[in-house]
Design an enzyme around this catalytic site. Structure first.
Site, short mmCIF file in Angstrom:
data_model
loop_
_atom_site.label_atom_id
_atom_site.label_comp_id
_atom_site.label_asym_id
_atom_site.label_seq_id
_atom_site.Cartn_x
_atom_site.Cartn_y
_atom_site.Cartn_z
N ASP A 76 -1.87 0.82 4.61
CA ASP A 76 -1.14 -0.43 4.42
C ASP A 76 -0.74 -0.71 2.97
O ASP A 76 0.41 -0.98 2.68
CB ASP A 76 -1.98 -1.59 4.96
CG ASP A 76 -1.34 -2.94 4.69
OD1 ASP A 76 -0.20 -3.13 5.15
OD2 ASP A 76 -1.97 -3.78 4.04
N ASP A 79 -5.32 -0.17 0.01
CA ASP A 79 -6.48 0.15 0.83
C ASP A 79 -6.10 1.27 1.80
O ASP A 79 -5.08 1.94 1.62
CB ASP A 79 -6.93 -1.10 1.60
CG ASP A 79 -5.81 -1.65 2.50
OD1 ASP A 79 -4.68 -1.12 2.43
OD2 ASP A 79 -6.06 -2.59 3.26
#
Length: 713
Positions: A76, A79
């Site tokens: 995303d 992370d």
């Protein structure tokens, strides 16, 4: 007949959108938009999960999360969770950019790259379609966000659960992405899945099963906007008027603006709320005044104001919606403004919306009060500390280690400045310096529009290879010593980052010179080798002959994958071992031992005289006869370079070894200085390392030296 006319009108509108607007001068290009577009697509390759395709250009990325329930997709942000709501939104936006401005990708030479990247993520969405449910998230958000390390080794730290649902927000968003993809990639499989996912979402009409992502990507706006977005794209893909009827039936369910009857218009087209883009498309498809009025309300709110209300602007001219991802919102609205301006004839509105669009893409690229780029690896003074774990390349599960980023995250648009244009480039500030797939989505579309007008020149031979640091290496100290023995402490380190990885058959050699032993009449069998302490299971060999009187012991980790760049206790494996002669003898003397040279008591030092191996391949250090590693090949014999003739101190910025040239050796020396791995630098060396001339050597100088070596300055 009505259906045929509608399809012809839609095609004509689409064609008109690929023609440069006559109101923007072709000689008013402010930046190399082709380079920016080229690098924006590289960012998506840096986010790829699973087995990487052979066209992936990111040398510091490797296959990762290979045990995920569904392989592929994009991580995303900074992370490593795969959240399908923003992921599918981002894919839809990239597809929309291709639909509107294909010539922008063609002119910049990025069409094939764009197709590859879009297909990569759409194939993942297809695999997430399980018929009556979808996989909508892979990875535990809380655990993932609590660990700071490269994604290639995350599965050494934690399991990655997957979550399924039938929620309308996610099925609708996935359907929209696949519908767009079916058009621009001419893929019937995508259309089949788009139809079935939309049918599922329309039949469920609920987000109640969408729960795991709520702390990160909650569907605040509900699901009606996603169903509207999907049905509109399905109409464009199929010409089936039932999809338009569906779309228009959803409109009464959309949020209203305060206490008015107007559909909410004071936010932004984004991963959570797709109604502005959907209604823009409806205005073109149907020509209905109510849809044109809505999109003009929305864009006027962002530009000149509407009905007494106007978005906040920074002193530097940025339309600033929210603390989180302000540049993401501005560039996405710029894309919508650009698309809408291409489909209307009103010269006043065209100038207003086109001006807004160009102003805001240029703000990101450098036309701002700080005169800096907000895109990593692009323009003047770009961000070098994005909040992104794998590009920083920490081996210690520590956001401050190293104090610099080992890799350039080319093309990533950071969150952006405060409402007063303030910005500090620091990895700790995840508000200003986070990056994400959806941040780059509308931004990429806007770059395609700019390329369609101005063209530009992509960077040749992009990306250039990075200067690599030592990834696997030994550190050692004298643990204890006596007249008949030497006990060593060796730390075998895995600080890999090109890419981060593990090695199963990991071992090291320690070399000794036994000439004094043999001169005393002793035999090899008189000497004993013993491991006293080992952090991980190892086997140690007896002394083996290397050449002449030079012998070595090999310490092999039974499973070298226990040592990995995943935390303070993980990246280094300690072994304490002793080589000893019989008691009451006097011939043992380690001072002439090859690997003993440079070691001290108590303090470990990095040494190339303890060689490290992956199986039989030498990967670090120099053997006693000069054999050294060769990148990507079998180690070869090398002749040690002669010592340079001393000269007057260098005034060449970056020349920390005072050799008269700036190269990777200087890069390594500056890194050692910043990490306090080497402290005996002369004043002349430190003066050469002071890249910005401010009287000290710090992480800014390190970044400047990196840019110099990469040809960026």
């Amino acid at each position: 007949m009505k259906k045929i006319i509608s399809l012809v009108l839609s095609a004509a509108l689409s064609l008109s959108l690929v023609l440069p607007s006559a109101t923007v001068s072709a000689d008013s290009s402010s930046y190399n938009y082709a380079e920016a577009l080229q690098k924006s697509l590289y960012f998506y390759e840096a986010q790829q999960a699973g087995p990487l395709p052979d066209w992936n250009r990111v040398e510091w990325r490797g296959d990762a999360t290979m045990n995920d329930a569904v392989l592929g997709g994009w991580y995303d942000a900074g992370d490593h969770v795969k959240f399908n709501l923003p992921m599918s939104y981002s894919a839809a936006m990239l597809g929309w950019a291709m639909y509107e401005y294909p010539e922008g990708f063609e002119k910049s030479g990025q069409m094939d790259t764009m197709k590859n990247n879009l297909k990569f993520v759409l194939d993942y969405l297809v695999d997430c379609d399980k018929g009556t449910s979808v996989v909508y998230q892979v990875g535990d958000g809380a655990k993932d966000h609590n660990w700071w390390g490269p994604v290639e080794v995350i599965e050494k730290k934690m399991a990655r659960p997957s979550y399924t649902c039938n929620a309308s927000c996610i099925t609708g968003q996935m359907a929209a992405a696949l519908a767009v993809g079916s058009i621009v990639l001419n893929d019937s499989t995508y259309l089949t899945h788009a139809k079935s996912l939309f049918s599922l979402g329309d039949s469920v009409r609920s987000d109640s099963t969408y729960t795991a992502a709520n702390d990160y990507y909650k569907s605040w706006s509900g699901f009606w906007d996603e169903l509207l977005w999907a049905s509109t794209w399905l109409y464009i893909a199929t010409g089936d008027e039932s999809y338009i009827k569906k779309a228009e039936s959803y409109l009464p369910n959309l949020e209203r603006q305060g206490a008015s009857t107007d559909i909410e218009y004071q936010w932004c087209h984004c991963w959570d709320d797709c109604k502005p883009g959907a209604i823009l498309l409806l205005s073109r498809i149907t020509g209905k005044e109510e849809y044109h009025n809505y999109i003009k309300m929305h864009l006027d709110y962002w530009t000149v104001g509407y009905n007494g209300a106007k978005i906040k602007y920074t002193p530097g001219g940025l339309a600033w919606l929210d603390t989180w991802g302000c540049l993401r919102y501005a560039t996405t609205t710029a894309f919508l403004a650009s698309v809408y301006s291409d489909s209307i004839d009103d010269s006043t509105l065209k100038a207003r919306y086109e001006g807004f669009a160009k102003t805001h893409i240029d703000y990101c690229l450098g036309a701002n009060p700080s005169k800096r780029s907000y895109v990593c690896g692009f323009g003047t003074n770009p961000p070098v500390h994005p909040h992104h774990r794998t590009s920083q390349g920490s081996w210690a599960d520590n956001i401050n280690t190293p104090p610099y980023h080992r890799h350039i995250l080319y093309g990533a648009l950071v969150g952006g400045p405060s409402s007063s244009d303030g910005y500090t480039d620091t990895v700790q500030d995840y508000t200003a310096n986070e990056v994400a797939c959806d941040y780059n989505a509308g931004y990429t579309g806007m770059l395609a529009k700019m390329c369609s007008i101005y063209g530009g020149t992509p960077v040749a031979n992009f990306p250039q290879p990075e200067t690599k640091e030592d990834e696997f290496f030994a550190e050692a100290s004298i643990n204890s010593s006596g007249p008949t023995y030497t006990e060593l402490k060796v730390l075998l380190n895995n600080q890999s980052g090109w890419p981060a990885r593990v090695i199963k058959d990991l071992s090291f050699n320690y070399y000794v010179d036994l000439s004094e032993v043999f001169a005393a009449g002793a035999k090899l069998s008189d000497l004993k080798v013993k491991v006293n302490i080992s952090e991980f299971p190892v086997t140690i060999s007896e002394l083996k002959q290397y050449s002449g009187d030079i012998y070595y012991v090999n310490v092999k980790f039974e499973d070298g994958t226990n040592i990995y760049p995943g935390g303070q206790s993980a990246f280094s494996g300690e072994v304490q071992f002793r080589i000893s002669a019989p008691e009451a003898t006097s011939y043992w003397d380690p001072k002439n031992d090859y690997s003993y040279d440079g070691l001290a008591a108590s303090t470990v030092v990095k040494t190339k005289k303890i060689t490290v191996y992956d199986g039989d391949k030498l990967i670090f250090g120099t053997e006693p006869d000069g054999t050294a590693p060769t990148e990507g090949a079998t180690p070869t014999k090398t002749i040690a370079p002669s010592t340079p003739t001393p000269s007057t101190p260098s005034t060449l910025r970056g020349d920390m070894d005072l050799s008269g040239a700036v190269n990777s050796i200087d890069f390594g020396l500056m890194r050692q200085y910043l990490l306090a791995m080497k402290t005996d630098f002369t004043s002349a060396q430190l003066a050469a390392g002071d890249m910005d001339g401010n009287g000290s050597v710090n992480s800014i100088d390190f970044g400047l030296l990196r840019k110099k070596l990469l040809g960026m300055s």
